[in-house]
Scaffold this active site. Structure first.
Site, PDB file in Angstrom:
ATOM      1  N   GLU A  88       0.841  -1.199   0.000  1.00 48.15           N
ATOM      2  CA  GLU A  88       0.000   0.000   0.000  1.00 48.15           C
ATOM      3  C   GLU A  88       0.872   1.244   0.000  1.00 48.15           C
ATOM      4  OE1 GLU A  88      -2.534  -0.097   3.440  1.00 48.15           O
ATOM      5  OE2 GLU A  88      -2.623  -2.282   3.404  1.00 48.15           O
ATOM      6  N   LYS A 112       2.024   4.728   1.500  1.00 46.71           N
ATOM      7  CA  LYS A 112       2.056   5.303   2.852  1.00 46.71           C
ATOM      8  C   LYS A 112       1.741   6.790   2.738  1.00 46.71           C
ATOM      9  CE  LYS A 112       4.832   5.604   7.038  1.00 46.71           C
ATOM     10  NZ  LYS A 112       4.644   7.057   7.253  1.00 46.71           N
ATOM     11  N   ASP A 149       1.080  10.579   3.753  1.00 44.91           N
ATOM     12  CA  ASP A 149       1.769  11.422   4.721  1.00 44.91           C
ATOM     13  C   ASP A 149       0.789  12.444   5.312  1.00 44.91           C
ATOM     14  OD1 ASP A 149       3.837  12.375   6.218  1.00 44.91           O
ATOM     15  OD2 ASP A 149       4.723  13.584   4.624  1.00 44.91           O
ATOM     16  N   TYR A 153      -7.235   0.278   7.207  1.00 36.25           N
ATOM     17  CA  TYR A 153      -7.143  -0.855   8.146  1.00 36.25           C
ATOM     18  C   TYR A 153      -8.474  -1.043   8.864  1.00 36.25           C
ATOM     19  CZ  TYR A 153      -5.079  -3.864  11.802  1.00 36.25           C
ATOM     20  OH  TYR A 153      -4.779  -4.913  12.651  1.00 36.25           O
ATOM     21  N   LYS A 211      10.486   3.548   3.601  1.00 37.23           N
ATOM     22  CA  LYS A 211      10.520   4.985   3.323  1.00 37.23           C
ATOM     23  C   LYS A 211      11.315   5.236   2.039  1.00 37.23           C
ATOM     24  CE  LYS A 211       8.400   6.836   6.906  1.00 37.23           C
ATOM     25  NZ  LYS A 211       8.993   8.005   7.560  1.00 37.23           N
ATOM     26  N   CYS A 251      29.214  25.010  28.060  1.00 39.87           N
ATOM     27  CA  CYS A 251      27.761  25.012  27.821  1.00 39.87           C
ATOM     28  C   CYS A 251      27.311  26.386  27.331  1.00 39.87           C
ATOM     29  CB  CYS A 251      27.022  24.629  29.104  1.00 39.87           C
ATOM     30  SG  CYS A 251      25.228  24.705  28.942  1.00 39.87           S
ATOM     31  N   CYS A 253      24.757  27.803  30.392  1.00 39.59           N
ATOM     32  CA  CYS A 253      25.168  28.128  31.767  1.00 39.59           C
ATOM     33  C   CYS A 253      26.672  28.318  31.920  1.00 39.59           C
ATOM     34  CB  CYS A 253      24.673  27.058  32.743  1.00 39.59           C
ATOM     35  SG  CYS A 253      25.515  25.464  32.557  1.00 39.59           S
ATOM     36  N   CYS A 260      26.720  18.786  29.328  1.00 41.31           N
ATOM     37  CA  CYS A 260      26.838  19.754  30.410  1.00 41.31           C
ATOM     38  C   CYS A 260      26.433  19.019  31.685  1.00 41.31           C
ATOM     39  CB  CYS A 260      25.907  20.950  30.173  1.00 41.31           C
ATOM     40  SG  CYS A 260      25.754  22.025  31.614  1.00 41.31           S
ATOM     41  N   CYS A 311      21.311  24.274  35.093  1.00 42.66           N
ATOM     42  CA  CYS A 311      21.339  24.602  33.661  1.00 42.66           C
ATOM     43  C   CYS A 311      19.893  24.684  33.171  1.00 42.66           C
ATOM     44  CB  CYS A 311      22.112  23.533  32.900  1.00 42.66           C
ATOM     45  SG  CYS A 311      22.306  23.902  31.143  1.00 42.66           S
TER      46      CYS A 311
END
Length: 667
Positions: A110, A112, A114, A223, A309, A403, A406, A421, A427
């Protein structure tokens, strides 16, 4: 003819015209004639409110009344499909099915689509409920909005449909409607939708059904589920559904060989570009429902179906700069900021670079012309650099050392690709990320809260960790921007309801590193309270199915942290569920304690997944392969010859289905 009789006649006639126009694409009257009949029906219905019908064709126009969505539990969980991206992976799936069934089978191929998944329930030939996928267990009731989609039948025609059944499919926005909608939004200077899938999903969740009606969504159903379906074959059931009035893709095909599967894939990889709606792959399903039951499910997806896919499209664009994002675990992800480029129907401006190793392997420089594609046509990524066009003297991209949020130094653990970090408690992105994970649907499912609200509460100093949620007061929330009494009450009620979330989901919500949804369920079965889990040794943890040393070490480190212990005490004081209740423990025994069991073959009384649950409920451990440590094999019909040979060689006992059930029934 009375006016009541005329209403019934018009309803039947308009249902038929909707079907011919939107499903068969073969109208027999003009739009003006259709509109004239609809106006007559609306006028008559206004004069006779006592003859109201929630499935009248007049509901197709929608309503201006706002309506909040309620959550509904799916009768059958809506699982996602495993994805494949190559012919080799399709071959592996086909061979797994062949070996597991050990008999002839057909594959239904079938397209697919989207869009956004929907589940429709019909009773006595009438649509009674439409529910989104949600988290797979529960979804939003969007029935009023779905009734405005003219390709979805409100009343079935023909005969032979079950008294009650469910049909699932995809709600889509056709390319034509999508482009028209974005042109309108551009004129109004509103943000444009990125792609038809996002547009369909956003439209379906609109609280104004007249907006949904105006956007001309479409739907394909793929289905059928229920107790009394006409056929064992999935393909055959969908052909019946088409006769009842459902829009079923005419491009489905049954394949009897692997080559026929590849022929279907290769044809549609090219031809899909001529379709009026977006597609992103092919779905392959074992056709027989009996064989589907025997193949069963993993924790996340059916073993009898897979999605292939299509290969991603590629585009060339310019790298403008690299920025860095900090996740809830402290992992720092580099992000490429790009000159906007069109790719697979969307405008791409950013792409993940994943980690320092990827940056180094690409040898990226600012200003490079880079090749971008979408992995599975979803997440953009950089796959290469056009070195010939690199600007002279361009700056080489090097991974940051501190980081970006922070300022703490970053660390990279042995055997890990990511930089982290380690400032977990101060943070901001880590703190907010942990809270967002905690409130998410699959965790505590606190309605009324989302990332923006969490950020607002954090900025206002109302929350610094997940336990602070349970000390919030409606008065604290009301004083904030865009927060009224109703919003505040909804949030407080959502937080209060979360106290009923079962123990296994609370474990998942804590965000212990490497403890995902499935692992949390395993832990909750093995350690029936948080105290048991906190006191478990490394060896205790490793003996739990699917928990290796890496996960066990992470759990031990979590409970060794004083701050985490304090957090759990505060959540216990808030009365969250930190132990399995009687319902969770019902039916559990230790009859199979210490036994490692392999399941093989096709069964009569239960599916493989049901037998796996029985083994776990009775203290046993499911294992996938035979070894000297295997206690016995639970064998059905058509047990694989290689497994049989290995069991005989190692002297592993083989137990039949009936013998196994008799063992469990013993006192």
């Amino acid at each position: 003819m009375t006016e009541i009789e005329r209403i019934d006649q018009l309803r039947e006639e308009l249902h038929l015209h909707n079907y011919k126009y939107y499903v068969l694409n073969a109208p027999v009257i003009s739009d003006q004639e259709f509109d004239k009949l609809m106006r007559e029906l609306q006028d008559l219905e206004a004069r006779h409110p006592e003859h109201y019908d929630s499935n009248s064709p007049s509901v197709r126009v929608g309503s201006d009344l706002n309506k909040n969505f309620t959550q509904v539990e799916h009768k059958y969980p809506m699982l996602s499909l495993g994805n494949t991206y190559s012919e080799a992976e399709v071959t592996e799936f086909y061979e797994r099915v062949r070996k597991a069934l050990n008999e002839d089978f057909e594959i239904c191929c079938e397209l697919k689509f989207d869009g956004t998944s929907i589940s429709l329930t019909y009773e006595d030939g009438k649509l009674v409920r439409a529910v989104t996928r949600g988290d797979g267990v529960k979804g939003d009731d969007v029935t009023d909005n779905v009734k405005t989609i003219r390709s979805i039948p409100l009343v079935l025609h023909g005969e032979g449909y079950p008294a009650q059944f469910e049909i699932r499919g995809e709600i889509l926005m056709p390319w034509e409607s999508f482009e028209s909608l974005n042109r309108e939004r551009e004129l109004r200077e509103e943000p444009l939708f990125a792609n038809p899938r996002n547009a369909a999903s956003g439209t379906l969740k609109s609280q104004n059904s007249s907006v949904v009606a105006a956007r001309k969504l479409d739907a394909y159903l793929y289905y059928l589920l229920g107790e009394n379906l006409p056929h064992d074959g999935h393909y055959e059931n969908l052909q019946e559904a088409a006769r009842w009035g459902f829009k079923i893709s005419s491009h489905m095909k049954k394949a009897h060989t692997l080559q026929e599967v590849f022929d279907f894939i290769n044809y549609w990889d090219v031809e899909r570009k001529n379709l009026p709606v977006a597609t992103d792959g092919i779905v392959l399903k074992v056709n027989s429902a009996r064989q589907q039951r025997n193949l069963g499910y993993t924790a996340k997806s059916p073993r009898w179906a897979i999605a292939y896919k299509f290969q991603a499209e590629q585009a060339l664009t310019k790298l403008l700069k690299v920025t860095y994002q900090v996740g809830r675990t402290g992992a720092v992800t580099p992000v490429a900021n790009l000159e906007p480029v069109q790719l697979s129907g969307t405008v791409v401006k950013r792409a993940s670079l994943h980690n320092a190793d990827i940056i180094a392997s690409l040898d990226l420089h600012i200003g490079d012309s880079v090749y971008v594609e979408k992995g599975g046509e979803i997440i953009p990524k950089i796959t290469g650099v056009d070195l010939a066009s690199r600007p002279a003297g361009s700056e080489k991209v090097t991974f940051i050392t501190h980081c970006p949020e922070c300022g703490s130094p970053l660390v990279r653990y042995e055997d890990e690709a990511a930089h982290y970090c380690t400032n977990e408690t101060a943070c901001p992105p880590q703190i907010k990320g942990k809270i967002e994970h905690f409130i998410s649907r699959k965790a505590m499912n606190i309605e009324g809260l989302g990332p923006e609200t969490v950020d607002q509460f954090y900025q206002e100093g109302l929350i610094r960790d997940v336990a602070d949620l349970y000390t919030l007061q409606a008065a604290d929330i009301c004083r904030l921007d865009r927060m009224g009494e109703k919003s505040a009450d909804n949030i407080i009620q959502g937080i209060s309801r979360s106290k009923e979330v079962p123990y296994e989901r609370v474990l998942f919500a804590l965000g212990i590193r490497f403890v995902g949804e499935t692992v949390a369920k395993k832990i909750a079965k093995a350690f029936r309270s948080i105290e048991e889990l906190a006191n478990a040794s490394l060896d205790d943890l490793i003996h739990v199915d699917e928990i290796g040393e890496k996960i066990a070490q992470s759990i031990r480190l979590y409970f060794a942290n004083d701050k985490n212990q304090k957090l759990i005490r505060r959540l216990q004081e808030a009365r969250l569920r930190f132990e399995a209740d009687e319902e969770d423990l019902a039916g559990q025994t230790d009859k199979l304690q210490g036994k490692s069991i392999v399941i093989s073959g096709v069964f009569l009384h239960h599916s493989r997944d049901e037998y796996k649950d029985l083994i776990e409920k009775n203290g046993g451990k499911n294992v996938g392969s035979i070894s000297k440590k295997t206690s016995f094999i639970l064998a059905g019909d058509n047990m694989g010859p290689s497994k049989l040979e290995k069991a005989q060689k190692l002297g592993i006992p083989i137990m039949s289905e009936d013998e196994f059930l008799a063992l469990l029934e013993q006192e």
